[in-house]
Design a protein around this motif. Sequence first.
Motif, PDB file in Angstrom:
ATOM      1  N   ASN A 106       0.843  -1.200   0.000  1.00 14.38           N
ATOM      2  CA  ASN A 106       0.000   0.000   0.000  1.00 14.38           C
ATOM      3  C   ASN A 106       0.877   1.249   0.000  1.00 14.38           C
ATOM      4  OD1 ASN A 106      -2.682  -1.305   0.434  1.00 14.38           O
ATOM      5  ND2 ASN A 106      -1.659  -2.012   2.288  1.00 14.38           N
ATOM      6  N   ARG A 107       0.246   2.381  -0.351  1.00 15.72           N
ATOM      7  CA  ARG A 107       0.950   3.663  -0.298  1.00 15.72           C
ATOM      8  C   ARG A 107       0.075   4.662   0.458  1.00 15.72           C
ATOM      9  NH1 ARG A 107       1.489   8.071  -4.357  1.00 15.72           N
ATOM     10  NH2 ARG A 107       0.122   6.823  -5.668  1.00 15.72           N
ATOM     11  N   VAL A 108       0.651   5.284   1.483  1.00 11.48           N
ATOM     12  CA  VAL A 108      -0.072   6.325   2.229  1.00 11.48           C
ATOM     13  C   VAL A 108       0.033   7.611   1.417  1.00 11.48           C
ATOM     14  CG1 VAL A 108      -0.195   7.660   4.364  1.00 11.48           C
ATOM     15  CG2 VAL A 108       0.365   5.215   4.459  1.00 11.48           C
ATOM     16  N   ILE A 109      -1.127   8.137   1.012  1.00 10.44           N
ATOM     17  CA  ILE A 109      -1.157   9.328   0.150  1.00 10.44           C
ATOM     18  C   ILE A 109      -1.497  10.599   0.928  1.00 10.44           C
ATOM     19  CG2 ILE A 109      -1.668   8.034  -1.951  1.00 10.44           C
ATOM     20  CD1 ILE A 109      -4.642   8.987  -1.560  1.00 10.44           C
ATOM     21  N   GLY A 110      -1.837  10.466   2.195  1.00 12.45           N
ATOM     22  CA  GLY A 110      -2.151  11.635   2.999  1.00 12.45           C
ATOM     23  C   GLY A 110      -2.534  11.241   4.407  1.00 12.45           C
ATOM     24  N   GLU A 111      -2.473  12.225   5.295  1.00 14.73           N
ATOM     25  CA  GLU A 111      -2.792  11.980   6.702  1.00 14.73           C
ATOM     26  C   GLU A 111      -3.375  13.245   7.312  1.00 14.73           C
ATOM     27  OE1 GLU A 111       0.860   8.994   7.901  1.00 14.73           O
ATOM     28  OE2 GLU A 111       1.222  11.148   8.012  1.00 14.73           O
ATOM     29  N   TYR A 112      -4.254  13.060   8.276  1.00 16.03           N
ATOM     30  CA  TYR A 112      -4.800  14.196   9.014  1.00 16.03           C
ATOM     31  C   TYR A 112      -5.247  13.721  10.388  1.00 16.03           C
ATOM     32  CZ  TYR A 112      -7.576  18.117  10.523  1.00 16.03           C
ATOM     33  OH  TYR A 112      -8.066  19.166  11.247  1.00 16.03           O
ATOM     34  N   MET A 113      -4.886  14.495  11.400  1.00 16.97           N
ATOM     35  CA  MET A 113      -5.367  14.219  12.759  1.00 16.97           C
ATOM     36  C   MET A 113      -5.739  15.523  13.439  1.00 16.97           C
ATOM     37  SD  MET A 113      -3.457  11.113  14.602  1.00 16.97           S
ATOM     38  CE  MET A 113      -4.768  11.210  15.833  1.00 16.97           C
ATOM     39  N   CYS A 114      -6.702  15.433  14.330  1.00 21.11           N
ATOM     40  CA  CYS A 114      -7.059  16.585  15.152  1.00 21.11           C
ATOM     41  C   CYS A 114      -7.585  16.082  16.496  1.00 21.11           C
ATOM     42  CB  CYS A 114      -8.091  17.478  14.468  1.00 21.11           C
ATOM     43  SG  CYS A 114      -9.744  16.767  14.328  1.00 21.11           S
ATOM     44  N   GLN A 115      -7.757  17.022  17.383  1.00 24.29           N
ATOM     45  CA  GLN A 115      -8.281  16.696  18.703  1.00 24.29           C
ATOM     46  C   GLN A 115      -9.766  16.387  18.597  1.00 24.29           C
ATOM     47  OE1 GLN A 115      -7.767  19.791  21.682  1.00 24.29           O
ATOM     48  NE2 GLN A 115      -7.508  18.246  23.249  1.00 24.29           N
ATOM     49  N   GLY A 116     -10.243  15.534  19.504  1.00 29.82           N
ATOM     50  CA  GLY A 116     -11.661  15.213  19.556  1.00 29.82           C
ATOM     51  C   GLY A 116     -12.148  15.196  20.995  1.00 29.82           C
ATOM     52  N   LYS A 117     -13.397  15.573  21.164  1.00 29.75           N
ATOM     53  CA  LYS A 117     -13.948  15.587  22.521  1.00 29.75           C
ATOM     54  C   LYS A 117     -14.014  14.172  23.077  1.00 29.75           C
ATOM     55  CE  LYS A 117     -18.449  16.215  20.462  1.00 29.75           C
ATOM     56  NZ  LYS A 117     -17.847  16.554  19.189  1.00 29.75           N
ATOM     57  N   MET A 118     -13.961  14.094  24.404  1.00 31.10           N
ATOM     58  CA  MET A 118     -13.975  12.808  25.103  1.00 31.10           C
ATOM     59  C   MET A 118     -15.259  12.694  25.914  1.00 31.10           C
ATOM     60  SD  MET A 118     -10.041  12.912  26.468  1.00 31.10           S
ATOM     61  CE  MET A 118      -9.943  14.700  26.638  1.00 31.10           C
ATOM     62  N   PRO A 119     -15.630  11.482  26.298  1.00 37.30           N
ATOM     63  CA  PRO A 119     -16.822  11.309  27.131  1.00 37.30           C
ATOM     64  C   PRO A 119     -16.625  11.973  28.501  1.00 37.30           C
ATOM     65  CG  PRO A 119     -16.043   9.189  26.284  1.00 37.30           C
ATOM     66  CD  PRO A 119     -15.022  10.207  25.931  1.00 37.30           C
ATOM     67  N   LEU A 120     -17.713  12.450  29.090  1.00 38.63           N
ATOM     68  CA  LEU A 120     -17.672  13.095  30.403  1.00 38.63           C
ATOM     69  C   LEU A 120     -17.057  12.185  31.463  1.00 38.63           C
ATOM     70  CD1 LEU A 120     -18.328  15.616  32.006  1.00 38.63           C
ATOM     71  CD2 LEU A 120     -20.635  14.730  32.374  1.00 38.63           C
ATOM     72  N   SER A 121     -17.188  10.881  31.299  1.00 39.01           N
ATOM     73  CA  SER A 121     -16.629   9.939  32.277  1.00 39.01           C
ATOM     74  C   SER A 121     -15.114  10.108  32.422  1.00 39.01           C
ATOM     75  CB  SER A 121     -16.955   8.501  31.879  1.00 39.01           C
ATOM     76  OG  SER A 121     -16.416   8.203  30.613  1.00 39.01           O
ATOM     77  N   VAL A 122     -14.452  10.577  31.377  1.00 41.29           N
ATOM     78  CA  VAL A 122     -13.001  10.797  31.449  1.00 41.29           C
ATOM     79  C   VAL A 122     -12.713  11.939  32.417  1.00 41.29           C
ATOM     80  CG1 VAL A 122     -10.963  11.504  30.133  1.00 41.29           C
ATOM     81  CG2 VAL A 122     -12.590   9.879  29.144  1.00 41.29           C
ATOM     82  N   ARG A 123     -13.457  13.040  32.295  1.00 44.87           N
ATOM     83  CA  ARG A 123     -13.248  14.176  33.218  1.00 44.87           C
ATOM     84  C   ARG A 123     -13.559  13.759  34.645  1.00 44.87           C
ATOM     85  NH1 ARG A 123     -14.164  19.092  35.615  1.00 44.87           N
ATOM     86  NH2 ARG A 123     -13.190  20.886  34.619  1.00 44.87           N
ATOM     87  N   GLU A 124     -14.627  12.982  34.814  1.00 45.00           N
ATOM     88  CA  GLU A 124     -14.983  12.518  36.162  1.00 45.00           C
ATOM     89  C   GLU A 124     -13.868  11.663  36.766  1.00 45.00           C
ATOM     90  OE1 GLU A 124     -18.688  10.630  35.213  1.00 45.00           O
ATOM     91  OE2 GLU A 124     -19.801  12.532  35.275  1.00 45.00           O
ATOM     92  N   ARG A 125     -13.225  10.861  35.929  1.00 45.41           N
ATOM     93  CA  ARG A 125     -12.106  10.037  36.408  1.00 45.41           C
ATOM     94  C   ARG A 125     -10.945  10.933  36.848  1.00 45.41           C
ATOM     95  NH1 ARG A 125      -8.342   7.391  32.829  1.00 45.41           N
ATOM     96  NH2 ARG A 125      -9.858   7.904  31.232  1.00 45.41           N
TER      97      ARG A 125
END
Length: 168
Positions: A106-125
């Motif tokens: 295979n050949r990787v022709i592009g990439e993109y990443m960004c931040q995403g919101k997390m479930p509230l349970s993560v903040r509670e932890r």
Amino acid sequence: MKKENYSIVFSSLTGNTKLLADTIHEALPKEDCEYFGVGKAEELLSEVIYVGFWTDKGNADQNTLELLGKLRNKKIFLFGTAGFGGSEAYYQNILANVRKSIDASNRVIGEYMCQGKMPLSVRERYEKMKEQPEHPANVDALIENFDRALSHPDADDLEKLRNIVTEG
């Protein structure tokens, strides 16, 4: 030049990666899209595959890693979201880990990443961790990151992705 058909396959735990997949789908010619959704490698006949994932312990989720391991002779565009954000170096590390699961045909022709919101349970932890007498020194930074992530992917994130897939 021959037009290439494409498929968009994604795994989305909280809806963040689906939002990226929808953005790619809206940006590219609909008539060239052969498949959109969650799928199996055997079903993906397109030469170009957009593969979306959510981040799990510094790598793509297990379903995506398994899919990537089965693809052969494809042009792959990777896109993903991570709850911890703000660092291009962090994203590049995740993408490097993901690329390890891609067959050399295979050949990787592009990439993109960004931040995403997390479930509230993560903040509670994190808040429970802070209540402990000997909590991690970075717990306040984790809570701040969680709060920053709540608005992501935002309009800027989606516009950057749209530009990458239409200009690439």
